[in-house]
Design an enzyme around this catalytic site. Sequence first.
Site, mmCIF file in Angstrom:
data_model
loop_
_atom_site.group_PDB
_atom_site.id
_atom_site.type_symbol
_atom_site.label_atom_id
_atom_site.label_comp_id
_atom_site.label_asym_id
_atom_site.label_seq_id
_atom_site.Cartn_x
_atom_site.Cartn_y
_atom_site.Cartn_z
ATOM 1 N N LEU A 219 -3.491 5.368 -1.981
ATOM 2 C CA LEU A 219 -3.075 4.130 -1.322
ATOM 3 C C LEU A 219 -1.612 3.771 -1.612
ATOM 4 C CD1 LEU A 219 -4.062 1.694 0.385
ATOM 5 C CD2 LEU A 219 -4.511 0.526 -1.774
ATOM 6 N N ASP A 220 -0.822 3.614 -0.563
ATOM 7 C CA ASP A 220 0.577 3.161 -0.668
ATOM 8 C C ASP A 220 1.443 4.100 -1.512
ATOM 9 O OD1 ASP A 220 -0.165 0.961 0.837
ATOM 10 O OD2 ASP A 220 -0.506 -0.309 -0.892
#
Lengths: 285, 285, 285, 285
Positions: free
Chosen positions: C228-229
Site C-alpha cells: 500500500l502506497d
Amino acid sequence: MGRTAILLISCPDTKGILAEVTGFIARNGGNIIHADQHIDFQKKIFFMRIEWELSDFKIPDSQIGDAFSPIAQKFKMEWELHFSDEVKRVAIFVSKHDHCLYELLYRFKAGDFPGGDLRLVISNHLDLKELVERFGVPFYHFPVSRENKQEVEKKELELLKEEGIDLIILARYMQILSDQFVNQYRNRIINIHHSFLPAFVGAKPYHRAYERGVKIIGATSHYVTEELDQGPIIEQDVVRVSHRDSVEDMIRKGRDLEKLVLARAVKWHLENKILVYDNKTVIFD
Amino acid sequence: MGRTAILLISCPDTKGILAEVTGFIARNGGNIIHADQHIDFQKKIFFMRIEWELSDFKIPDSQIGDAFSPIAQKFKMEWELHFSDEVKRVAIFVSKHDHCLYELLYRFKAGDFPGGDLRLVISNHLDLKELVERFGVPFYHFPVSRENKQEVEKKELELLKEEGIDLIILARYMQILSDQFVNQYRNRIINIHHSFLPAFVGAKPYHRAYERGVKIIGATSHYVTEELDQGPIIEQDVVRVSHRDSVEDMIRKGRDLEKLVLARAVKWHLENKILVYDNKTVIFD
Amino acid sequence: MGRTAILLISCPDTKGILAEVTGFIARNGGNIIHADQHIDFQKKIFFMRIEWELSDFKIPDSQIGDAFSPIAQKFKMEWELHFSDEVKRVAIFVSKHDHCLYELLYRFKAGDFPGGDLRLVISNHLDLKELVERFGVPFYHFPVSRENKQEVEKKELELLKEEGIDLIILARYMQILSDQFVNQYRNRIINIHHSFLPAFVGAKPYHRAYERGVKIIGATSHYVTEELDQGPIIEQDVVRVSHRDSVEDMIRKGRDLEKLVLARAVKWHLENKILVYDNKTVIFD
Amino acid sequence: MGRTAILLISCPDTKGILAEVTGFIARNGGNIIHADQHIDFQKKIFFMRIEWELSDFKIPDSQIGDAFSPIAQKFKMEWELHFSDEVKRVAIFVSKHDHCLYELLYRFKAGDFPGGDLRLVISNHLDLKELVERFGVPFYHFPVSRENKQEVEKKELELLKEEGIDLIILARYMQILSDQFVNQYRNRIINIHHSFLPAFVGAKPYHRAYERGVKIIGATSHYVTEELDQGPIIEQDVVRVSHRDSVEDMIRKGRDLEKLVLARAVKWHLENKILVYDNKTVIFD
C-alpha cells in the site's frame, strides 16, 4: 518605530477576550501596531500576539505584568510579556557540518537577528573551531562518548547557565540530547532536520529519500522534545529532485534548504512570534 | 459555526481603533471568531477584517450599521458590513478558451463558492455555449466588433443590472472593457492575466516569455481598472520552465496556473477577504 | 512534426550503447528529435528514451523490432517500442470524490491527452454516474463489499480485457486492489495519494498532517504495487499551510494539488516518458 | 569517477549528428556518462553537451580537438571542449552589499565550486575589504566616479588579464560596465538582478514591486550584455510576499533568493553546463 511591548497569550476561547486586552492597552495610552489572533475551533483555544508602542504608555515596564494580571486571571491565560529591545542569549551546537553554522554566524554578524546575542558555540569536534573564532565567538569543545555523555551534558548545562543562555540552536549537531537536558530548555532548543518531516525521521534521510525515489526533498526546523524528530514543527521548505540527482546532489541541494529553514525559525523565535501548544506551533509572522 | 457578520474597515491609523471596534462587538454579545488587522506604516492607514458570530448578538442585522456608525464617524472609516449567508450574484465573461470557465463551472457546482450564485455567462463567441448550458447556466452571446462595441456594452450592462450582478469574472475574455463599463463595476471585475505581471503586460505574454528566455512563468488575477493590466493584483503564482519548453508547452503549463490563480481570487472576493487601496490589495486570508 | 517512433531502453551500463543505438537510427534514415539518457552509477544501469521521425525511415513499423533486436541482445536490453500515434485505452476508477475525475474528463475532452482514449469509468458508488455520462463516457457500477471483493475484481478484469484497457487511473478510488489484480496491470495502474509520501502512508493523511502540525502538505502520484502506497513515485507537489488551516482547508487546498499531480503522471505515462526500475521512476520529461 | 572530457556543441539541425558524435567517442574508447541534447525546432538548431570518461580514451587531450575537427566542419558546429579538472579563474565585483559575496566566499571555501579558483575581489568601496581578506582573498579597491570610469575600467581589465581571469561575477556590484568592458568578457560576466526579470528592469526593483503590490518577488541571474538587465537569463527563483511585507521585508526575503540564484548560475557556468544562443540559455543540468 519606537520601543514596543509584545504580549503572547493563549487561553480557553470565550467571548470578549480581544475587547478586554485591546481595551487595557488603549486605556493606558498604548498604540497597537500588530494584533494577530487565532482560534483553534476544534480544541476551543484562543491565541494572540499583540504588540504596541510604549512611548505614550502610562504603565512602566516593570508594572505591566501586575496591571495585566487581573485580565489574565479572568480568562485563565497563559501569557508572556516581551519588549522589542530584549536580547536573548544564544548558544549554537554543531558537529562537523558547517553550512548552517556559517549561515547563522553571518546573520548574527549582519544584524539579521537584532533580538539575539550569540554568546558561544559548543561542539563535540574541533573541526569548526577556527571558523567560529574567526568570527570572534567563543568556541567550547566537549567531546562526547557513550560513557561520558551524562557528565558532559552536565558541564554544558553549567556553562549555559553561567552565560545565561535563553536559546540553543542545533545547527546539524549530531548528538541526541538527553531528556533531562531537553527539559531544562523546553521550547527553547531549535533543531534542523534534513528531511520533510515526518517523512524520514531519524538518520540518513537523504539516503532514504533517494532509495524511495521521491521527487521533492525538504528540511524541517522544530523544537526539540524527548521524542526524536517529533517536536513542534516551526518551518519547512522543499526543493524538487529527479532521477538525475544522486544522494550527493540531494545532500547539496538540501544544504541550501536547511540553512534557510533554520534561519527563519531562529528569526521568528527571537522576535517572539511563536506559540507552542499541543506539540504544534502558531507562527504570528 | 453559526451565522456571522463581517466588518471590513479602512481608516487613518490612530490609537484605540481596535479597542473601540472589539468593545462594540463584545458589549453587544458578539463572539469574535476572526480578527485580522494591518497597518500601512508608510501611509498611516489602518485596515481590519473582523468576523463575529451573530447567535447572541443583541443588535438585529438591519440596525448594526446604524449602531456602528458613530464609531465609523469618529475614526473617519470607510467600511463595509457583510453577512456570512450573503450571496453575490456572479457573471462570467469568456471568449474561446475553456479551461478557466471549466474550472469555475466545476467549483460553483461543487460548492466551493458558497458565497456566489453563478447567474449567467456572456461570450463574444458561440464556442462555449454548449458547455455552459450543459451545466444549466444561461449563456448569452454578444458578438463584438470595433463598430458596435459601445452599443454591445450598453446591452451587457442592462442585462447585468437586470440580473443584479455583483461580480464579473473575466475568464480569459479577449476584449478590453471600456472605461465607462469598468467604472460601473469598480473593484468588482476580476481578470486573469496569463503572465507574472508586471512582466509581459498586454497581448501574447507566453510568446514574449519564450522570446525572453525566462526560467519561470506565471499568472496574475487582478481587479480591472481603466489601465490595461494595471489594476490591483489579487493573487499570483508561478511554474518553472526551461529551454525544453516550447511556447505551446508554456501555454499548457500556464493554463493550470491561470485556472487556480483565478479561482483563488474569486474565492477571496466572495468571502469578503479583500480590501483595495492605493491600487493594491490587502488579502485577509 | 511528423509521426515518430519512441524507444525506451534499460540495460547494464557499458561503453558504446548510445553510439550503437543512434547509429542504427541514423543509418536507416531516422531523424532523432529527442534523445535523453540517464545512468544510475550506483547500480550501473543505463536508461534511454530516444524519439525519431519516421518520414524517411527505411524500416517499416512492423520490422523495426526485428531490426533492432541484435543490438538489444548484444547489450542485454529491456526495451519497448512505441509510435507517436499509438493510443492507449484508459479506464478510470472512482468512488465519491469528483475533483480528480472532473479534471481528467476535462483533459481527455480538451485534447490534453492525445495518447489516451478514455473508454470507461468504474465506480463502487453511483454518485458520479450522471457526471460521467454527461461527458458521454460509459459508467459501470461495481459495488464492493468485503464478501464479494474477489468476485467483483474478476468481473472488472473481464470488462477491462474486453475493452482492451492499457492503463487504469485510480482517481481517488477508495478501495485497495488485490495483489492478483495489481499483477495483471503492473506499472499500468496510476494512483493519486493525498499526501507527500512517504509521510502519512495510508488513510486520512490530511487529518494526520493537521495533527502533526506540518507547514507544507503534498500529493503523490505513483504506480500501484502490492504494498500500500509504496509503489514507484511518478510525481509530487506541495502547498504551504499554516496554523490557520483547518483539516477542511487542507483538504480543499490538497484537492488542487491532487488533480494536477495526477494529470501530470497520466500525461507522462501516455507519452511513454516513464521507465520504472528498482521501485523508482525515471521521467524523461 | 575518473577524469572526463566535455563537448558543448551547437549547429544547424540535421540528421545524424548524434550518431556521428557518439560514434567518434565510442570508436576511440570513451565511456559516455552524460549526453544531453536539445533541438530548437523553431530555429532548427541542434545543441548538445556530452561528457565521457578519459581513462581508456585513445586520443590524448591535446589532440582531441584536431581529431574531432572534421565532424565539426561537416556539421558547421560551434563547439567547446572542456576537461573535468579544468579550473576557471574567477573575479568577484562588489560594492557594499555583502550577502552574495559572503555566500560565494563560503562556497569557494567549502569546495562547492571545484571548477573555479577565486583569485580576487574588486570593489568600488572599502566596506568589504576586511571580510574578503579574512578569507585570504586579495582585495582591490577601484573607486569609480563619472569622470574616471573609463580609466578605472582599463586598469581593472589589465588586472583581470594579468590574473588570467575567465569569469567575472557581479555580486550586487552597483556600477554599470561599459560596452567595451562587456565585449571582452562576452558570456563570461554573471550578474544577479534583484527582481524577477523582465519585471522591474533597472534600479530599486523591490521598491517598485512594493508599489505595484505584487504577491511574489524574485531574483534573476544572467549574463551581462550591452543592454542593461537584458542579457541571457541563467536562473530565476521567487518567494511569496503579502501586504504585510514592507519594502524592508522584501529586501530581506530577496537577499536569500539572490544569493542562491547567483550561486546556482556560477555553479552551472563552472561546470560548463550553459550554452548561450539568441540571447537565451540552454542549461544542461
